[in-house]
Structure formats: C-alpha cells, structure tokens
Scaffold this motif. Structure first.
Motif, PDB file in Angstrom:
ATOM      1  N   GLU A   1     -23.966  81.906  86.555  1.00  0.00           N
ATOM      2  CA  GLU A   1     -22.934  81.668  86.374  1.00  0.00           C
ATOM      3  C   GLU A   1     -22.062  82.286  86.507  1.00  0.00           C
ATOM      4  OE1 GLU A   1     -22.595  78.211  87.838  1.00  0.00           O
ATOM      5  OE2 GLU A   1     -24.156  77.532  87.736  1.00  0.00           O
ATOM      6  N   GLY A   2     -21.920  83.476  85.831  1.00  0.00           N
ATOM      7  CA  GLY A   2     -20.882  84.400  85.797  1.00  0.00           C
ATOM      8  C   GLY A   2     -20.263  84.307  83.937  1.00  0.00           C
ATOM      9  N   ILE A   3     -21.006  82.951  83.547  1.00  0.00           N
ATOM     10  CA  ILE A   3     -20.989  82.990  82.125  1.00  0.00           C
ATOM     11  C   ILE A   3     -20.854  84.943  81.313  1.00  0.00           C
ATOM     12  CG2 ILE A   3     -21.208  81.289  80.618  1.00  0.00           C
ATOM     13  CD1 ILE A   3     -22.122  79.594  82.230  1.00  0.00           C
ATOM     14  N   ALA A   4     -20.088  84.317  80.373  1.00  0.00           N
ATOM     15  CA  ALA A   4     -20.271  85.490  79.166  1.00  0.00           C
ATOM     16  C   ALA A   4     -20.665  85.123  78.351  1.00  0.00           C
ATOM     17  CB  ALA A   4     -18.783  85.755  78.686  1.00  0.00           C
ATOM     18  N   ALA A   5     -22.715  85.422  78.010  1.00  0.00           N
ATOM     19  CA  ALA A   5     -23.156  84.247  77.639  1.00  0.00           C
ATOM     20  C   ALA A   5     -23.756  85.432  76.508  1.00  0.00           C
ATOM     21  CB  ALA A   5     -24.393  84.022  78.451  1.00  0.00           C
ATOM     22  N   ILE A   6     -24.268  85.118  74.888  1.00  0.00           N
ATOM     23  CA  ILE A   6     -24.521  86.064  73.387  1.00  0.00           C
ATOM     24  C   ILE A   6     -25.218  84.898  73.388  1.00  0.00           C
ATOM     25  CG2 ILE A   6     -22.976  87.992  73.599  1.00  0.00           C
ATOM     26  CD1 ILE A   6     -21.387  86.105  71.803  1.00  0.00           C
ATOM     27  N   ASN A   7     -26.544  85.206  72.477  1.00  0.00           N
ATOM     28  CA  ASN A   7     -27.500  85.119  71.112  1.00  0.00           C
ATOM     29  C   ASN A   7     -26.659  85.490  70.294  1.00  0.00           C
ATOM     30  OD1 ASN A   7     -28.779  84.307  73.642  1.00  0.00           O
ATOM     31  ND2 ASN A   7     -30.179  85.142  72.794  1.00  0.00           N
ATOM     32  N   ILE A   8     -26.295  84.009  69.158  1.00  0.00           N
ATOM     33  CA  ILE A   8     -26.087  85.024  67.431  1.00  0.00           C
ATOM     34  C   ILE A   8     -27.608  84.900  66.832  1.00  0.00           C
ATOM     35  CG2 ILE A   8     -24.764  85.407  65.590  1.00  0.00           C
ATOM     36  CD1 ILE A   8     -22.775  84.549  67.809  1.00  0.00           C
ATOM     37  N   GLU A   9     -28.228  85.659  66.430  1.00  0.00           N
ATOM     38  CA  GLU A   9     -29.378  85.874  65.373  1.00  0.00           C
ATOM     39  C   GLU A   9     -28.331  85.045  63.970  1.00  0.00           C
ATOM     40  OE1 GLU A   9     -32.952  85.559  65.725  1.00  0.00           O
ATOM     41  OE2 GLU A   9     -32.787  85.456  67.996  1.00  0.00           O
ATOM     42  N   VAL A  10     -28.751  84.281  63.900  1.00  0.00           N
ATOM     43  CA  VAL A  10     -27.797  83.640  61.982  1.00  0.00           C
ATOM     44  C   VAL A  10     -28.870  84.458  60.799  1.00  0.00           C
ATOM     45  CG1 VAL A  10     -26.713  82.616  63.312  1.00  0.00           C
ATOM     46  CG2 VAL A  10     -28.181  81.109  62.090  1.00  0.00           C
ATOM     47  N   HIS A  11     -29.622  84.074  61.139  1.00  0.00           N
ATOM     48  CA  HIS A  11     -30.940  84.941  59.225  1.00  0.00           C
ATOM     49  C   HIS A  11     -32.151  85.412  59.725  1.00  0.00           C
ATOM     50  CE1 HIS A  11     -31.571  82.832  55.330  1.00  0.00           C
ATOM     51  NE2 HIS A  11     -31.902  83.593  55.505  1.00  0.00           N
ATOM     52  N   ASP A  12     -31.871  86.561  58.852  1.00  0.00           N
ATOM     53  CA  ASP A  12     -33.171  87.410  59.238  1.00  0.00           C
ATOM     54  C   ASP A  12     -34.928  86.760  58.784  1.00  0.00           C
ATOM     55  OD1 ASP A  12     -34.385  89.953  59.779  1.00  0.00           O
ATOM     56  OD2 ASP A  12     -33.981  91.124  58.197  1.00  0.00           O
ATOM     57  N   ARG A  13     -35.395  86.880  59.582  1.00  0.00           N
ATOM     58  CA  ARG A  13     -36.815  86.689  59.614  1.00  0.00           C
ATOM     59  C   ARG A  13     -36.872  85.323  58.973  1.00  0.00           C
ATOM     60  NH1 ARG A  13     -38.598  91.631  56.512  1.00  0.00           N
ATOM     61  NH2 ARG A  13     -36.328  91.627  56.416  1.00  0.00           N
ATOM     62  N   ARG A  14     -35.557  84.605  58.825  1.00  0.00           N
ATOM     63  CA  ARG A  14     -36.039  82.970  58.529  1.00  0.00           C
ATOM     64  C   ARG A  14     -36.047  82.218  59.506  1.00  0.00           C
ATOM     65  NH1 ARG A  14     -35.785  81.778  53.132  1.00  0.00           N
ATOM     66  NH2 ARG A  14     -36.609  79.566  54.279  1.00  0.00           N
ATOM     67  N   TYR A  15     -36.541  80.529  59.263  1.00  0.00           N
ATOM     68  CA  TYR A  15     -36.252  79.410  60.321  1.00  0.00           C
ATOM     69  C   TYR A  15     -36.353  78.203  59.562  1.00  0.00           C
ATOM     70  CZ  TYR A  15     -38.296  83.231  63.171  1.00  0.00           C
ATOM     71  OH  TYR A  15     -38.492  84.189  63.952  1.00  0.00           O
ATOM     72  N   THR A  16     -36.974  78.299  59.055  1.00  0.00           N
ATOM     73  CA  THR A  16     -36.765  76.827  58.218  1.00  0.00           C
ATOM     74  C   THR A  16     -37.124  76.691  56.276  1.00  0.00           C
ATOM     75  OG1 THR A  16     -39.787  76.394  57.611  1.00  0.00           O
ATOM     76  CG2 THR A  16     -38.456  75.230  59.754  1.00  0.00           C
ATOM     77  N   TYR A  17     -36.531  75.411  55.782  1.00  0.00           N
ATOM     78  CA  TYR A  17     -36.573  75.904  54.274  1.00  0.00           C
ATOM     79  C   TYR A  17     -37.169  74.605  53.621  1.00  0.00           C
ATOM     80  CZ  TYR A  17     -33.053  78.973  56.744  1.00  0.00           C
ATOM     81  OH  TYR A  17     -32.289  79.617  58.361  1.00  0.00           O
ATOM     82  N   GLU A  18     -37.151  74.807  52.772  1.00  0.00           N
ATOM     83  CA  GLU A  18     -37.321  73.681  51.482  1.00  0.00           C
ATOM     84  C   GLU A  18     -35.405  73.081  51.193  1.00  0.00           C
ATOM     85  OE1 GLU A  18     -39.937  72.660  50.388  1.00  0.00           O
ATOM     86  OE2 GLU A  18     -40.706  74.013  52.045  1.00  0.00           O
ATOM     87  N   GLU A  19     -35.600  71.477  50.660  1.00  0.00           N
ATOM     88  CA  GLU A  19     -33.725  71.063  51.225  1.00  0.00           C
ATOM     89  C   GLU A  19     -33.088  71.779  50.034  1.00  0.00           C
ATOM     90  OE1 GLU A  19     -33.893  67.548  51.544  1.00  0.00           O
ATOM     91  OE2 GLU A  19     -31.958  67.638  51.310  1.00  0.00           O
ATOM     92  N   ALA A  20     -33.481  72.084  48.939  1.00  0.00           N
ATOM     93  CA  ALA A  20     -32.554  73.191  47.972  1.00  0.00           C
ATOM     94  C   ALA A  20     -32.102  74.237  48.470  1.00  0.00           C
ATOM     95  CB  ALA A  20     -33.812  73.332  46.182  1.00  0.00           C
ATOM     96  N   GLU A  21     -32.726  75.588  49.090  1.00  0.00           N
ATOM     97  CA  GLU A  21     -32.896  76.341  49.629  1.00  0.00           C
ATOM     98  C   GLU A  21     -31.730  75.681  50.176  1.00  0.00           C
ATOM     99  OE1 GLU A  21     -35.702  78.595  51.682  1.00  0.00           O
ATOM    100  OE2 GLU A  21     -34.426  80.847  51.624  1.00  0.00           O
ATOM    101  N   TYR A  22     -32.825  75.312  51.444  1.00  0.00           N
ATOM    102  CA  TYR A  22     -30.681  75.238  52.686  1.00  0.00           C
ATOM    103  C   TYR A  22     -29.963  74.834  52.097  1.00  0.00           C
ATOM    104  CZ  TYR A  22     -29.626  72.193  56.710  1.00  0.00           C
ATOM    105  OH  TYR A  22     -29.369  71.337  58.141  1.00  0.00           O
ATOM    106  N   MET A  23     -29.750  73.924  50.965  1.00  0.00           N
ATOM    107  CA  MET A  23     -27.902  73.583  50.758  1.00  0.00           C
ATOM    108  C   MET A  23     -28.171  74.218  50.186  1.00  0.00           C
ATOM    109  SD  MET A  23     -29.717  69.164  48.895  1.00  0.00           S
ATOM    110  CE  MET A  23     -28.086  69.111  48.181  1.00  0.00           C
ATOM    111  N   LYS A  24     -28.290  75.664  49.403  1.00  0.00           N
ATOM    112  CA  LYS A  24     -27.347  76.852  49.412  1.00  0.00           C
ATOM    113  C   LYS A  24     -27.323  78.195  50.031  1.00  0.00           C
ATOM    114  CE  LYS A  24     -28.095  80.041  46.099  1.00  0.00           C
ATOM    115  NZ  LYS A  24     -29.162  81.446  45.880  1.00  0.00           N
ATOM    116  N   VAL A  25     -28.106  78.192  50.839  1.00  0.00           N
ATOM    117  CA  VAL A  25     -27.536  79.215  52.026  1.00  0.00           C
ATOM    118  C   VAL A  25     -27.442  78.400  53.196  1.00  0.00           C
ATOM    119  CG1 VAL A  25     -29.929  79.360  52.746  1.00  0.00           C
ATOM    120  CG2 VAL A  25     -28.990  81.822  52.622  1.00  0.00           C
TER     121      VAL A  25
END
Ligand SMILES: [Zn+2]
Length: 514
Positions: A462-486
């Motif tokens: 489609e000729g779209i300027a498509a990029i990925n941005i990876e936002v957190h090093d080696r992390r995927y899911t969180y516990e609630e308290a960490e989620y709200m902080k980080v």
C-alpha cells in the motif's frame, strides 16, 4: 525582570493546564478491551466533533464465544466515519499481540493528547514543556543530510490536515484472554500473544513438509511424523515449558518419542536434524492440535505408548494465530528462516502464521480499512524491547527499494525518521531504565526476522510509511500496582514521538500518488 517572572509563571500555568490531561488512563489500572472501548466513547463524546468511535471489524470468536468488535477512534476536525474527507490518514494500532499491555495505553495517551490540544495553535510541547517539532520555522536550508523537519507544529493545524485512526486493541480476543490467569501464565509468564481462534476445526488433518519447505500432498506413511510440542513438568512443581521439544510419532503410529531433547527447538539445526535422520526417516508435520509431553514419561527410554499418552492428555486443542505473521507480504518465506519454520507453521505455536494469508478476521479488517482510506503512515505498537523498527522485518539483508517517501531513498527516510523518534523518546528520559535507551533498527534486536509481518505488508502493498515502536524492554504483562506506576511513564515517554511522527506524516499527504 518582573515581567519575565510573570511571563514564566503564566507560561507554567498554561503548560500545566494544557498538558495535564494525557496518559491519565494508565493510572486507573488494568482494564479489559470493553473498558477501553467505553473510554474511547467518553473521549469522543467530549470532543466537540473532533472524534468519533466506530468498529473496523469483528474477531473470529473462540469456540462457542462470539467475536468481539475491534473499536477505533477517528480524530480530525469534523470527524466522521461515513463522509471520508479524503484527508491523508495515519493509523495507530496497539495490542496486535494480546500480552503487550502497555501498548493500548500509549494509543489512548495519543488520543488524549490530540483531543486536549485540538484548539491549540501554539507549537506542540511535551509534559516537560519541550517543543516536539523543535526545528520548525527556523528557515534552515534543506539538504539530503539535514534533519527532517515537518512543516506543521501545532495540533490545531495537524487536525485540519490529517485524520488519525487509533485502534488501541487490535487483538481484543488475545488481549482479554491474556488477562485471565491461564492466559497470563502462558509462554513462561510472558502472556498470551495470538488471537483465540480454534485451530482444530481449521486443520483437522496432519500436514507434513519436505525439507525444502513444500507440502506433501499426503503425509508420508514411511516416516516418523515430528511435531513441535510443550514439555509439562508441572507434576514435579515445574512449569509448562511451551514450544520446547519435538515429539516424533512412530511409523506404525503406536508410540511417541522425544526427539533430540538436548537440542533447542529454536535452532535451524533441529530442522536439519529431523530431515537428516534415516533410521527411521523423519519429517516435520503440523496439525490443529497441541502436543504435550509429560515429564514422567521420560523414564522408559523416552518412548511411550501412544494410546496411553492420549489418555493422559497428550493431544489438546490448539488456539490462535499470531496476527503479526498473517499479512500477505512474504508470508511463506523459507530462506533464512529455517529456525522459525516449525513454529510459524504449527497451530500450537505463539508465532503461528495462520491457515493462509489474511486468514484472520482482524487482518482482513485492517486490509479493508487501508484499502478504503488514503493511509499514508502507520505506527504499530509492541512491547519486548525499546526500539523503533522499520521495514523489512522478513530479512536482515534486504532493504526497501521504493522511493515514495520524499527523500533520497525510502530506506534512508525510514532510518532517519526512526532515529528521530528514538531520540525524542530518549529525550524524555524516564527514571526507569527499562523505558530508556530507544534505538532505531530494521530488525527486532537487530537479528530477529519474521514472515507475514504487518509493517512489511503495509509498506510493500500500500506504500504506507509503516513502523513499529517497541515500548518496554523485556516486559509484557504487569501486576496492577506496577502497571499503574510504570505504564503512564511509558505512555508519557512515547506520546511525543508519535506526535512528531504525525507532523511528519502530514507532509506525506502532499506527495504525488504512486
Ligand atoms: Zn509484539
């Protein structure tokens, strides 16, 4: 002197008011896709006509569960789904992988920022008061090597020029499942990544491959069939080690054995080892079932009776397709991807590419959306590293070759735009070392390749300027308290980079159609 103090104070007050309101959603804690959809509606209801929410498609559903709507918010001056103004469009997606929980919040943060500043004609700033498009308006002479400086600097002007379609949760089935206890535990605690489509129904019969990657018309009857499998040592307080072993089923289909358990499945050597075995000969096969080898079976020469194994749960249903392997461009790559071959073709793998190109309703919805609109650029948010990635994902050597992005070459433009975004993200400099150190690269961790990846397809077809941005090093899911902080911190770091990209993409709207 007094005057400058007053001005400074005044500016701080304005800055505080104008930018207090983005990345606030993350502070409210973990949420389901339904909660995110409600939040999108709230944003649109309070947008004075600058935002509308709509569905861009429905997921395939899982087992007896009905599909979920894939919701998007469209943001522009006089926003409408029905009357497409033909304005250049930028799409932003999060959670194409279900377990990448910070990514929907980054998407919401971008929406919040755009709507907070929709009437703001001043140059856009981040929450620290820094200009996002700092180089603009300085009348610099542009050369091939000078920095890329977008023309537009304010959100008010941006929303007159382009429309932004934000899909915070592109994979709502996988995202919601990753929030269940079972889904959160999967893949060694990294969480559930694909969608949740039942693969048993789609591939009831075995498929076996030749060494060159082509499919046998019928599975060979004179060879052992070898499958990617999970290793279950939970009975001895271990983990369920997913995708960690190869299990071969005997020629007479009466017994199963672990194949070369000392080898890692990730290696290309495993693929070659399967095909180089001659007594008996072996082939790589797949089916819509997940195979689970139990640790307690290992005692008896690693060969056990298939009937008994079946009674103990050897075969289970396989679920899910990795949506970021289901796009049509370079979907069927074998060259240079031997180490991924078994995974991408096994329905039980988290990297399964699907039963055909664009087999999934999510990818189909995206193909339809980009076909209907004048999409010029796209950001697909991921987690697992801190990188800005550009096409191609399928190869570390092949370079994009078109010249449609208005620079010396598209490869050069992608590289410089990605480096600029990485520098903006690093400028924000969070205290948390896992959300700094962004780099720009073509491939994940410089070396990793993948076939059927979204960014390759958007750009190539489609000729779209498509990029990925990876936002957190080696992390995927969180516990609630960490989620709200980080997660709000990740959001604050990433929004300025996205806004700069939107300013840049607005200039792509002026290019001649290819
Ligand atoms: Zn991802």
């Amino acid at each position: 002197m007094k005057r400058s103090v007053i001005l400074t104070l005044l500016f701080s007050v304005i800055a505080a008011n104008a930018y207090a309101g983005y990345c606030v959603s993350g502070k409210r804690g973990l949420k389901t896709s339904a909660m995110i959809n409600r939040y999108l509606s709230d944003l649109a209801d309070n947008s004075s006509g600058f935002a509308v929410v709509g569905s861009v498609g429905t997921t395939g559903g899982s087992g007896t569960e009905k599909g979920k709507k894939i919701k998007a918010i469209l943001i522009t001056e006089n926003a409408s789904w029905n009357k497409d103004s033909g304005k250049p469009t930028v799409i932003i997606t999060g959670a194409i992988h279900g377990n990448e929980w910070a990514t929907p919040e980054v998407c919401l943060g971008i929406a919040e920022y755009l709507l907070e500043n929709k009437d703001n004609a001043d140059p856009a700033r981040d929450d620290k008061g820094l200009l996002i498009n700092g180089g603009a308006g300085q009348g610099m002479k542009t050369t091939a090597e000078s920095p890329i400086v977008p023309r537009i600097t304010s959100i008010k002007q941006l929303l007159k020029t382009i429309q932004v379609i934000i899909i915070p949760v592109f994979n709502p089935e996988g995202y919601d499942y990753s929030h269940t206890q079972e889904g959160k535990q999967s893949y060694y605690g990294a969480g559930w990544r694909p969608n949740r489509v039942d693969q048993m129904a789609l591939m009831p019969e075995e498929r076996c491959y030749r060494e060159d990657g082509t499919l046998y018309e019928k599975p060979p009857t004179d060879a052992e069939h070898c499958f990617l499998a999970d290793y279950d040592d939970t009975a001895s307080d271990g983990d369920l080690e997913e995708e960690s072993v190869i299990v071969c089923e005997s020629v007479d289909r009466k017994s199963i054995s672990l194949f070369a358990p000392e080898l890692s499945v990730a290696s290309a050597e495993m693929f070659d080892a399967v095909y180089s075995s001659t007594d008996p000969s072996r082939v790589v096969c797949v089916s819509g079932e997940r195979r689970v080898w139990k640790e307690q079976w290992s005692a008896d020469d690693d060969t056990i009776d298939l009937a008994g194994a079946l009674q103990e749960g050897y075969l289970q249903k396989a679920y899910g397709v990795d949506l970021n392997r289901n796009f049509q461009y370079k979907w069927d790559v074998v060259d240079g991807q031997k180490h991924l071959f078994i995974r991408t073709r096994s329905p039980s793998s988290r990297m399964y590419r699907g039963n055909g190109v664009i087999s999934e309703q999510e990818t189909h919805a995206m193909e339809k959306l980009v076909a209907e609109r004048n999409v010029v650029a796209l950001i697909d948010y991921h987690a697992g590293s801190t990188q800005v990635l550009y096409p191609y994902a399928y190869s570390t050597r092949a370079r994009v070759e078109k010249n449609i992005l208005g620079g010396k070459s598209d490869y050069d433009v992608f590289r410089r735009v990605s480096e600029k975004i990485a520098s903006l993200l690093n400028r924000h400099g969070g205290k948390d070392t896992s959300i700094i150190g962004y780099t720009a690269a073509q491939n994940y961790n410089e070396t990793s390749v993948g076939s059927g990846v979204a960014r390759d397809c958007y750009y190539e077809t489609e000729g779209i300027a498509a990029i990925n941005i990876e936002v957190h090093d080696r992390r995927y899911t969180y516990e609630e308290a960490e989620y709200m902080k980080v997660v709000p911190e990740i959001c604050k770091t990433n929004v300025p980079g996205a806004i700069w990209f939107l300013f840049w993409a607005a200039d792509l709207g002026n290019r001649a159609p290819d």
